[in-house]
Design a protein around this motif. Structure first.
Motif, PDB file in Angstrom:
ATOM      1  N   GLU A   1      -0.562  -0.256   3.060  1.00 39.07           N
ATOM      2  CA  GLU A   1       0.646  -0.632   2.320  1.00 39.07           C
ATOM      3  C   GLU A   1       0.810   0.256   1.091  1.00 39.07           C
ATOM      4  N   LEU A   2      -0.303   0.538   0.419  1.00 38.55           N
ATOM      5  CA  LEU A   2      -0.249   1.410  -0.760  1.00 38.55           C
ATOM      6  C   LEU A   2       0.089   2.838  -0.362  1.00 38.55           C
TER       7      LEU A   2
ATOM      8  N   SER B   1       1.966   3.779   2.116  1.00 41.63           N
ATOM      9  CA  SER B   1       3.413   3.804   2.389  1.00 41.63           C
ATOM     10  C   SER B   1       4.216   3.781   1.103  1.00 41.63           C
ATOM     11  N   ALA B   2       3.754   2.994   0.128  1.00 42.76           N
ATOM     12  CA  ALA B   2       4.464   2.892  -1.151  1.00 42.76           C
ATOM     13  C   ALA B   2       4.414   4.210  -1.918  1.00 42.76           C
TER      14      ALA B   2
ATOM     15  N   VAL C   1      -0.147  -4.340  -4.837  1.00 41.32           N
ATOM     16  CA  VAL C   1       0.201  -2.987  -4.409  1.00 41.32           C
ATOM     17  C   VAL C   1       1.079  -2.271  -5.427  1.00 41.32           C
ATOM     18  N   GLU C   2       2.091  -2.955  -5.953  1.00 39.19           N
ATOM     19  CA  GLU C   2       3.001  -2.322  -6.906  1.00 39.19           C
ATOM     20  C   GLU C   2       2.261  -1.893  -8.177  1.00 39.19           C
TER      21      GLU C   2
ATOM     22  N   LYS D   1      -0.001   1.019  -7.345  1.00 40.09           N
ATOM     23  CA  LYS D   1       0.820   2.233  -7.178  1.00 40.09           C
ATOM     24  C   LYS D   1       1.166   2.826  -8.545  1.00 40.09           C
ATOM     25  N   LYS D   2       1.598   2.001  -9.465  1.00 44.54           N
ATOM     26  CA  LYS D   2       1.943   2.473 -10.806  1.00 44.54           C
ATOM     27  C   LYS D   2       0.726   3.109 -11.492  1.00 44.54           C
TER      28      LYS D   2
END
Length: 285
Positions: free
Chosen positions: A26-27, A29-30, A58-59, A62-63
């Protein structure tokens, strides 16, 4: 109700620890397509560390990771070579030991009482270099290192400024998540408590939990450290039986050889210096 929520959150985190693949994908893809050193840096193990640091959000992971990629693209820690920061290591205030803990983790020895410079930028670059070097020398499957801090000779006159400490903590927490397994502060003087109260303010709860104060007369704290180390391999400065010697020339030869390994790993042109052809030797600990 709140206990139930907390328990459920803990169960979810434990599940992701055991089955990280879905969150890692998921990460990925992000983040979107990556290239060059960013692609090389973002291994599955790397993504897992950032996810762990942000409780598998995940968000947030990602940041955090994107900020690290920006930092690495400008700071370029993998391009620093030993001859550029060797002066910082002349007294052996920070160095990689040749012994490991019981789990095979790389050990960085820190002796703040041997501070020999005043420039914040070079001091931090020296530490970042050694963090990168410690990571380079981790055995396969191991992601974390250990810090051991000897306070012999430490005083307020040799301590780093709060600004330097804050910047160092920021780099460690934001760009090297889940790299520190534990930091043992061995027999710190009572006056260190005032400095610790200031520094502690900049640490996140997870990092604070990894900091262990060890006092020779406190059996419980000594036993915590001995869970990680065989007393026969532990230097006398940390309550063990081994001898710890720092030879700057010998350590420099070791670092020059590791610079070659670093350049090869990242696919960089080797920055040449006069020591590159010399054989590597371990420091005696």
């Amino acid at each position: 109700m709140f206990r139930h929520r907390g328990s459920r959150r803990q169960q979810e985190q434990e599940y992701h620890e055991l089955h990280p693949e879905s969150k890692i994908n998921e990460l990925k893809s992000a983040l979107g397509p990556l290239s060059g050193r960013s692609l090389q840096y973002c291994t599955d193990a790397c993504l897992k560390r950032y996810l762990e640091a942000r409780n598998w959000n995940v968000e947030k992971a990602k940041k955090m990771l994107e900020e690290t990629l920006v930092w690495r693209s400008t700071y370029k820690p993998e391009e620093t070579r030993w001859d550029e920061i060797a002066v910082e290591g002349e007294t052996g205030k920070v160095f990689r030991s040749n012994f490991r803990d019981r789990f095979g983790r790389t050990v960085l020895i820190m002796r703040p009482g041997l501070q020999n410079t005043t420039g914040m930028e070079n001091q931090i670059r020296h530490l970042v270099y050694l963090i990168e070097n410690a990571i380079l020398n981790l055995p396969e499957g191991q992601e974390e290192m250990v810090w051991m801090i000897d306070f012999t000779g430490w005083s307020f006159s040799t301590t780093v400024p709060v600004k330097t400490a804050r910047e160092t903590i920021s780099i460690l927490q934001n760009h090297y998540p889940q790299r520190l397994a534990v930091a043992f502060l061995y027999s710190p003087p009572w006056i260190f408590e005032a400095f610790w109260k200031i520094v502690k303010y900049f640490l996140d709860p997870k990092t604070i939990q990894k900091v262990k104060f060890v006092y020779p007369k406190n059996k419980e704290s000594v036993e915590i450290m001995q869970l990680c180390f065989d007393v026969d391999n532990l230097p006398t400065e940390f309550g063990g039986k081994a001898t710890m010697n720092y030879d700057h020339e010998e350590f420099s030869r070791l670092m020059v050889q590791d610079d070659i390994k670093t350049a090869k790993y990242w696919g960089l042109d080797q920055k040449t210096n006069g020591h590159a052809a010399q054989k590597s030797e371990s420091i005696e600990c």
